[in-house]
Every structure is written in structure tokens, then in C-alpha cells.
Design a protein around this motif. Structure first.
Motif, PDB file in Angstrom:
ATOM      1  N   GLY A 232       0.170 -19.132  11.316  1.00 38.20           N
ATOM      2  CA  GLY A 232       0.497 -20.407  11.959  1.00 38.20           C
ATOM      3  C   GLY A 232      -0.727 -21.321  12.013  1.00 38.20           C
TER       4      GLY A 232
ATOM      5  N   GLU B 244     -12.436 -18.245  13.986  1.00 39.11           N
ATOM      6  CA  GLU B 244     -11.706 -16.973  14.007  1.00 39.11           C
ATOM      7  C   GLU B 244     -12.638 -15.886  14.545  1.00 39.11           C
ATOM      8  N   LYS B 245     -12.129 -15.114  15.507  1.00 39.52           N
ATOM      9  CA  LYS B 245     -12.973 -14.066  16.100  1.00 39.52           C
ATOM     10  C   LYS B 245     -13.183 -12.896  15.145  1.00 39.52           C
TER      11      LYS B 245
ATOM     12  N   LYS C 106      -2.206 -10.975  12.326  1.00 42.05           N
ATOM     13  CA  LYS C 106      -1.342  -9.791  12.163  1.00 42.05           C
ATOM     14  C   LYS C 106      -1.124  -9.477  10.683  1.00 42.05           C
TER      15      LYS C 106
ATOM     16  N   SER D 293       6.077  -7.149   6.541  1.00 44.57           N
ATOM     17  CA  SER D 293       6.372  -6.488   5.272  1.00 44.57           C
ATOM     18  C   SER D 293       7.542  -7.136   4.549  1.00 44.57           C
ATOM     19  N   LEU D 294       8.378  -7.857   5.290  1.00 42.35           N
ATOM     20  CA  LEU D 294       9.562  -8.478   4.685  1.00 42.35           C
ATOM     21  C   LEU D 294       9.459  -9.984   4.829  1.00 42.35           C
TER      22      LEU D 294
ATOM     23  N   VAL E 225     -13.677 -18.084  20.166  1.00 44.50           N
ATOM     24  CA  VAL E 225     -13.738 -19.259  21.044  1.00 44.50           C
ATOM     25  C   VAL E 225     -13.649 -18.723  22.468  1.00 44.50           C
TER      26      VAL E 225
ATOM     27  N   ASN F 262      -4.019 -21.355  17.913  1.00 46.00           N
ATOM     28  CA  ASN F 262      -3.175 -20.347  17.228  1.00 46.00           C
ATOM     29  C   ASN F 262      -3.313 -19.009  17.971  1.00 46.00           C
TER      30      ASN F 262
ATOM     31  N   GLY G 170       3.123 -17.575  16.793  1.00 37.40           N
ATOM     32  CA  GLY G 170       4.337 -16.859  17.156  1.00 37.40           C
ATOM     33  C   GLY G 170       4.734 -16.950  18.616  1.00 37.40           C
TER      34      GLY G 170
ATOM     35  N   GLY H  70       7.414 -14.318  13.546  1.00 37.11           N
ATOM     36  CA  GLY H  70       7.919 -14.044  12.197  1.00 37.11           C
ATOM     37  C   GLY H  70       7.311 -15.056  11.239  1.00 37.11           C
ATOM     38  N   ILE H  71       7.121 -14.651   9.991  1.00 31.80           N
ATOM     39  CA  ILE H  71       6.371 -15.503   9.053  1.00 31.80           C
ATOM     40  C   ILE H  71       6.925 -16.927   8.936  1.00 31.80           C
TER      41      ILE H  71
HETATM   42  C1  LIG Z   1       3.611  -4.448  12.867  1.00 34.22           C
HETATM   43  C2  LIG Z   1       4.172  -5.834  12.611  1.00 34.22           C
HETATM   44  C3  LIG Z   1       5.249  -5.998  11.740  1.00 34.22           C
HETATM   45  C4  LIG Z   1       5.756  -7.276  11.483  1.00 34.22           C
HETATM   46  N1  LIG Z   1       6.756  -7.423  10.549  1.00 34.22           N
HETATM   47  C5  LIG Z   1       7.153  -8.668  10.183  1.00 34.22           C
HETATM   48  C6  LIG Z   1       8.006  -8.852   9.048  1.00 34.22           C
HETATM   49  O1  LIG Z   1       8.377  -7.897   8.347  1.00 34.22           O
HETATM   50  N2  LIG Z   1       8.377 -10.122   8.725  1.00 34.22           N
HETATM   51  C7  LIG Z   1       7.937 -11.210   9.440  1.00 34.22           C
HETATM   52  O2  LIG Z   1       8.301 -12.347   9.094  1.00 34.22           O
HETATM   53  N3  LIG Z   1       7.099 -11.060  10.495  1.00 34.22           N
HETATM   54  C8  LIG Z   1       6.685  -9.827  10.865  1.00 34.22           C
HETATM   55  N4  LIG Z   1       5.775  -9.665  11.883  1.00 34.22           N
HETATM   56  C9  LIG Z   1       5.389 -10.847  12.685  1.00 34.22           C
HETATM   57  C10 LIG Z   1       4.353 -11.717  11.968  1.00 34.22           C
HETATM   58  O3  LIG Z   1       3.352 -10.904  11.435  1.00 34.22           O
HETATM   59  C11 LIG Z   1       3.749 -12.673  12.980  1.00 34.22           C
HETATM   60  O4  LIG Z   1       4.783 -13.434  13.617  1.00 34.22           O
HETATM   61  C12 LIG Z   1       2.763 -13.670  12.371  1.00 34.22           C
HETATM   62  O5  LIG Z   1       1.945 -13.082  11.390  1.00 34.22           O
HETATM   63  C13 LIG Z   1       1.921 -14.200  13.530  1.00 34.22           C
HETATM   64  O6  LIG Z   1       1.156 -15.303  13.123  1.00 34.22           O
HETATM   65  P1  LIG Z   1       0.425 -16.227  14.186  1.00 34.22           P
HETATM   66  O7  LIG Z   1       0.195 -17.535  13.539  1.00 34.22           O
HETATM   67  O8  LIG Z   1       1.148 -16.205  15.463  1.00 34.22           O
HETATM   68  O9  LIG Z   1      -1.015 -15.606  14.391  1.00 34.22           O
HETATM   69  P2  LIG Z   1      -1.588 -14.141  14.691  1.00 34.22           P
HETATM   70  O10 LIG Z   1      -1.291 -13.289  13.539  1.00 34.22           O
HETATM   71  O11 LIG Z   1      -1.200 -13.693  16.028  1.00 34.22           O
HETATM   72  O12 LIG Z   1      -3.135 -14.475  14.649  1.00 34.22           O
HETATM   73  C14 LIG Z   1      -3.821 -15.135  15.688  1.00 34.22           C
HETATM   74  C15 LIG Z   1      -5.273 -15.221  15.252  1.00 34.22           C
HETATM   75  O13 LIG Z   1      -6.024 -15.873  16.277  1.00 34.22           O
HETATM   76  C16 LIG Z   1      -7.264 -15.186  16.434  1.00 34.22           C
HETATM   77  N5  LIG Z   1      -7.753 -15.450  17.775  1.00 34.22           N
HETATM   78  C17 LIG Z   1      -7.122 -15.166  18.959  1.00 34.22           C
HETATM   79  N6  LIG Z   1      -7.876 -15.568  20.003  1.00 34.22           N
HETATM   80  C18 LIG Z   1      -9.000 -16.118  19.465  1.00 34.22           C
HETATM   81  C19 LIG Z   1     -10.172 -16.715  20.031  1.00 34.22           C
HETATM   82  N7  LIG Z   1     -10.328 -16.827  21.362  1.00 34.22           N
HETATM   83  N8  LIG Z   1     -11.124 -17.179  19.193  1.00 34.22           N
HETATM   84  C20 LIG Z   1     -10.985 -17.083  17.848  1.00 34.22           C
HETATM   85  N9  LIG Z   1      -9.906 -16.508  17.250  1.00 34.22           N
HETATM   86  C21 LIG Z   1      -8.932 -16.053  18.058  1.00 34.22           C
HETATM   87  C22 LIG Z   1      -6.907 -13.726  16.211  1.00 34.22           C
HETATM   88  O14 LIG Z   1      -8.031 -12.959  15.890  1.00 34.22           O
HETATM   89  C23 LIG Z   1      -5.914 -13.842  15.046  1.00 34.22           C
HETATM   90  O15 LIG Z   1      -6.574 -13.813  13.801  1.00 34.22           O
HETATM   91  C24 LIG Z   1       5.213  -8.403  12.145  1.00 34.22           C
HETATM   92  C25 LIG Z   1       4.118  -8.239  13.003  1.00 34.22           C
HETATM   93  C26 LIG Z   1       3.588  -6.981  13.213  1.00 34.22           C
HETATM   94  C27 LIG Z   1       2.375  -6.823  14.100  1.00 34.22           C
END
Ligand SMILES: Cc1cc2nc3c(=O)[nH]c(=O)nc-3n(C[C@H](O)[C@H](O)[C@H](O)COP(=O)(O)OP(=O)(O)OC[C@H]3O[C@@H](n4cnc5c(N)ncnc54)[C@H](O)[C@@H]3O)c2cc1C
Length: 494
Positions: free
Chosen positions: A13, A32-33, A40, A56-57, A250, A278, A468, A475-476
Motif C-alpha cells: 500500500g 522503512e524500518k 508482509k 500467495s494468491l 519513524v 502505511n 491493510g 489483501g493485495i
Molecule cells: C501469512 C499471510 C498470508 C497472506 N495471504 C494473502 C494472499 O494470499 N493474498 C492476498 O491478497 N493477501 C494476503 N495477505 C495479506 C497481504 O499480504 C497484506 O494485506 C498486504 O501485503 C499488506 O500491505 P500493507 O500496505 O498494509 O503493508 P504491510 O505489509 O503491513 O507493511 C507495512 C510496512 O510498514 C513498515 N513500518 C511500520 N511501522 C513503521 C515505522 N514506524 N517506521 C518505518 N516503517 C514502518 C513495516 O516494516 C512494513 O514494511 C497475507 C498476509 C499474511 C501475513
């Protein structure tokens, strides 16, 4: 006018928002930390095996393609997206094996030959799921839920007039029972609640929209595994001029009154016109803003995080012809499993096991003669201090091995050449997700869509959310849309 924009986090995201804002000529830096991008959606490479850590999907690939085209790039130059030949192979405790073929006639024939349900029931059900998608997607997925303009077009009015058709007053399980009589098919379609970390016995039937997404739009994989998406978005972001600062947590979002002025890292204060978080919404309020007083912060802290996951990454010396790239080994009592996850908050005694083997379509992901097994069960979101104490991981691992052996015939215990594990506490630690939730907040009640954090803060001018735990959810495809909505709202800020 070009603005100086700081993005906290390089999850999918965060990358989506950063790319769009850089394309719109803003000066964008991602903090990014961790040492690499993805959140994820990262990758583990060990002992010749490669594993996707989380997703994975892939569903709704058009959302990703649209991002590349917005940036003036051709998606196939960055990614090879392929339709799955078998969405998933389902194994039931009674010995039934069911293939979810993406070709609906073939899937219907499979259902008719192996269960007591019919082709007509499937068609009626998928038509119903499509109606929900057609009525809700524009408002609940593709638009800013909190802008008046979202509700003033013809499509939105149609949804408002046809509100009962979105089926929000009964649960997913109740609705699925009204279409099917075979417990195995009900369990199969109830499973889609887990695609946003919810409980089919509590969440509204509106979430049957997910079945439409998977069966009518399709399930996809990426050549090279799901991490190819992270790599592709990172490459695209760099090409469009986004700067990255890794290993840079951050520590706070700095405000003057209710105006965001920048962020604080170990390197000092970074003045910013706009901050996009994010990071998880819960920690954005609690840790980064030190805010437990505003209405939004209080509201968010009362919500229930989605479920979490326990994942074993296992390099196995095996050629598992019985398994597909995606396989599910169902539990005998699905209701009990969700009671354990959401009410008792313990690891299920008889968990449904998901096995994802990317080396089936990306042979480079495992050495010759071996496979990379991603073995996942749903886990309660963790409220423990490390999350490890109250989860009996070793005994669960044994339950998993026994069940794999009993259901598929594969005794993998002596065949493991690499192994590591990710617990809810690890997810919290590695990605900052509240209680290790994997999809933000759960949708276990019919108001959840309206309770998610909006992409623009109402209280803090200059603060936006993408990820998310914000609208439209986890989800992606949804987190990519979340980045899009945040960037579009930035464009409207005077
Ligand atoms: C085991 C598992 C299986 C999944 N399977 C699926 C699937 O099959 N299909 C699907 O569509 N989705 C799936 N998902 C969900 C999907 O992976 C997530 O919804 C999506 O990747 C989350 O993206 P996001 O943008 O919310 O960021 P996140 O992935 O939550 O990343 C947030 C980032 O912010 C960084 N961050 C946080 N706080 C700070 C800070 N203070 N300073 C600097 N950096 C910081 C973190 O280190 C991280 O890199 C799965 C998730 C998991 C864990």
C-alpha cells in the motif's frame, strides 16, 4: 505544486501511494524500518529454497495493471501474471478430494459428481455473489467511502435502493446454507471469510463478494512467486524517482496543533508537507502520534483486529504429485475452529491447513527433487507479550504433520531439509501489525466497512493512510487501491 511527501512503510500500500505521488511530480521519500521493501510480502531465501513470507494468491490483477499504466509503464515488462489452472485442491476429513477448477462448467461437474449439490445451485450462488459485487465494489472498494461525491452518482443510488441485495443482515454461513445443502460445499464457500481475516459464522454475507472475485474474475500467480510483485513495485517506484531510506524507523509524526509538519527518525526531524502512513493505523495513532484522545484514535482502539497466522516454511525432499500449488486440508468441525480462533483465542485443536508450493510453477524456488512448502494455519490475533507463550507451536506442528500424513499420505517429518516459522508475534514485530493481524481489522460485523480508517485523516491536516488497516481493507488488491485513494485525496488538498 510539488509537495515534499514522507511515506512511513514500504508495504504494498505504501509503494502504491508513493509511485502515484511521484508520477504526479511530488518529492517522495519512503522511510522503512526493515532492511528491504515489502512488509508482509517479503521473501526468505535459505538452503536453496525460496519462500514468499505472506501473500500467495493474487486476485483482481487489473488493479495492479492499472497502477503500472498510470505510471506510463507496460505491466508485462515488470511482471508475468498467470491464471491458475486449479484454484485450489480441497481435502476433506471424509476422504473427498475436490478441485476448484476455474472453468465453472468443470467445477460444477466436479461438485455434481462428488457431493450432493448441483450445477444449478452453484450457478445461482455465483450469480448472487456477482450481484453483491456489482452493487458494492464501486462504493466499498474503488471509492473514498467518506466523500459525499461517492454517493451522488447513479450506481451509488442504485446500491442504496437495492440495499437488501447486499445481504448484510445475515451471516456468510447462513447465506451459504441457503444455497447449498452439502456441508463440504458450505465449508468451501465459508472459507472465503478468511480472505480478510474474519469468521464466517459472524461476518455479514456481503463478504460473499470474495467468491465472485475468485471464481468469476479468477485466481492468479506470478512467475517467480508473489515476491515478484514487491520487486516490480520497488523497481517502478525507483524509476519514477521515489527515494528509499531503509533501516529507518519513524519514531513519531510531528504536528503543530492539528497540522502535520513532518516526521522524526533517528537521523532527526524531516519536514514534510504530507505524511502517508502505511504503518498499522493502531500504531500510527498510539505510537507515532501519541494520540489516545481523538475520536478516530478511540474508535480504532475498540475495533477487533483480523485473525493472524502461524506459518511454517519447510523445504521438503518430496515430489508431492497429490498436491496442487494451493491445497487446503479442511478441519472436521469448522464452527469449533472459528470459536477457538475468535472466542477462545487459542490455536485450533484441529486446524484447517493451507499448503502453498510455489516451486510447482517456479522450479527455481527449490533444489531439484525438493519442494518449498508454505504451511499455514489461521491463528488468533495475539494479545500476549511475545505471542509465543500461549501458542503451543510444537504440539501444533505435530498435529499438522499427523494430519498431512493421514489426509494426503505424505509423511514429511523425516524429509524436512530447511524449516523456519512465523508466529503472530513475529508478524507484529516484522511489520508493525497490531496483534499480528494479517488483514487490518476483522469484518465480523456489518458496520466494519464504515469503521475502517479513512484514507485521509479528518483530525490531522496533511496526514493520509494507505495499507491493510485503512479503507478499503487488507489483501493485495485492496492495499494497492488504498494507496491509490490516498494519492487521489492528496491531489485534492489545497
Ligand atoms: C501469512 C499471510 C498470508 C497472506 N495471504 C494473502 C494472499 O494470499 N493474498 C492476498 O491478497 N493477501 C494476503 N495477505 C495479506 C497481504 O499480504 C497484506 O494485506 C498486504 O501485503 C499488506 O500491505 P500493507 O500496505 O498494509 O503493508 P504491510 O505489509 O503491513 O507493511 C507495512 C510496512 O510498514 C513498515 N513500518 C511500520 N511501522 C513503521 C515505522 N514506524 N517506521 C518505518 N516503517 C514502518 C513495516 O516494516 C512494513 O514494511 C497475507 C498476509 C499474511 C501475513
Amino acid at each position: 505544486m510539488s509537495k515534499k511527501i514522507s511515506v512511513i512503510g514500504s508495504g504494498l500500500g505504501g509503494l502504491s501511494a508513493a509511485i502515484r505521488l511521484a508520477v504526479s511530480e511530488h518529492d517522495v521519500t519512503v522511510y522503512e524500518k526493515n532492511s528491504a521493501a515489502g512488509g508482509k510480502a517479503r521473501s526468505i531465501s535459505q538452503s536453496g529454497f525460496r519462500f514468499d513470507t505472506g501473500p500467495s494468491l493474487l486476485t483482481m490483477p487489473f488493479v495492479i495493471e492499472e497502477l503500472f499504466r498510470f505510471a506510463g509503464e507496460d505491466p508485462p515488462e515488470y511482471l508475468t501474471i498467470r491464471k491458475l489452472e486449479n484454484l485450489c485442491r480441497y481435502f476433506y476429513p471424509d476422504g473427498t478430494i475436490l478441485n476448484a477448477w476455474p472453468d465453472l462448467n468443470r467445477f460444477a461437474a466436479e461438485i455434481e459428481s462428488k457431493t450432493t449439490d448441483s450445477k444449478e445451485s452453484l450457478q445461482k450462488y455465483l450469480d448472487y455473489c456477482k450481484t453483491i459485487y456489482d452493487l458494492t465494489a464501486d462504493i466499498f472498494l474503488f471509492s473514498d467511502l467518506y466523500s459525499a461525491s461517492t454517493y451522488t452518482n447513479t450506481k451509488a443510488l442504485k446500491t442504496l435502493f437495492k440495499l437488501p441485495k447486499i445481504d448484510s443482515m445475515r451471516t456468510m454461513n447462513e447465506a451459504n446454507r441457503s444455497f447449498f445443502k452439502d456441508e463440504r460445499i458450505i465449508q468451501l464457500f465459508n472459507r472465503y471469510a478468511t480472505y480478510n481475516g474474519s469468521d464466517p459464522y459472524q461476518c455479514p454475507a456481503t463478504l460473499n463478494i470474495i467468491s465472485h472475485v475468485e471464481y468469476s474474475i479468477g485466481g492468479y500467480y506470478l512467475e517467480g512467486g508473489m515476491f515478484s510483485l514487491t520487486k516490480a513495485l520497488f523497481a517502478l517506484a525507483e524509476k519514477k524517482g521515489v527515494k528509499f531510506r531503509f533501516n529507518t524507523p519513524v519514531t513519531s509524526i510531528v504536528t503543530e496543533g492539528t497540522e502535520v509538519t513532518g516526521i522524526q527518525t533517528a537521523d532527526g526531524f524531516i519536514k514534510s508537507d504530507i505524511v502517508i502512513s502505511n504503518a498499522d493505523v493502531y500504531s500510527t495513532y498510539g505510537k507515532l502520534l501519541g494520540d489516545n484522545k481523538t475520536r478516530a484514535a478511540k474508535k480504532y482502539s475498540r475495533l477487533e483486529p483480523s485473525s493472524s497466522a502461524l506459518v511454517f516454511y519447510m523445504g521438503v525432499e518430496i515430489d508431492s504429485k497429490n498436491l496442487e500449488a494451493h491445497s487446503i486440508l479442511f478441519s472436521a468441525d469448522y464452527k469449533k475452529e472459528f470459536d477457538e480462533l475468535f472466542t477462545k483465542k487459542i490455536l485450533p485443536s484441529d486446524p484447517t491447513i493451507y499448503i502453498y508450493i510455489s516451486s510447482k510453477f517456479s522450479p527455481g524456488d527449490a533444489p531439484k527433487g525438493m519442494e518449498n512448502w508454505f504451511v499455514m494455519i489461521n491463528a488468533p490475533n495475539s494479545s500476549g507479550t511475545t505471542g509465543k507463550e500461549h501458542l503451543s507451536i510444537d504440539s501444533t506442528r505435530n498435529v499438522i504433520f499427523e494430519k498431512i500424513k493421514a489426509v494426503t499420505g505424505y509423511d514429511i517429518a523425516g524429509k524436512i531439509r530447511y524449516e523456519s516459522v512465523m508466529t503472530p508475534a513475529d508478524i507484529e514485530e516484522q511489520t508493525g501489525s497490531w496483534k499480528g493481524s494479517i488483514y487490518g481489522i476483522s469484518s465480523n460485523n456489518c458496520k466494519a466497512a464504515f469503521l475502517r480508517q479513512a484514507n485521509k485523516s479528518r483530525h490531522y491536516r496533511g496526514l493520509y493512510f494507505a495499507g491493510g488497516s485503512a479503507h478499503p481493507g487488507g489483501g493485495i488488491p485492496l492495499v494497492i487501491l488504498s494507496g491509490k485513494l490516498a494519492a487521489e485525496l492528496v491531489a485534492k488538498q489545497k
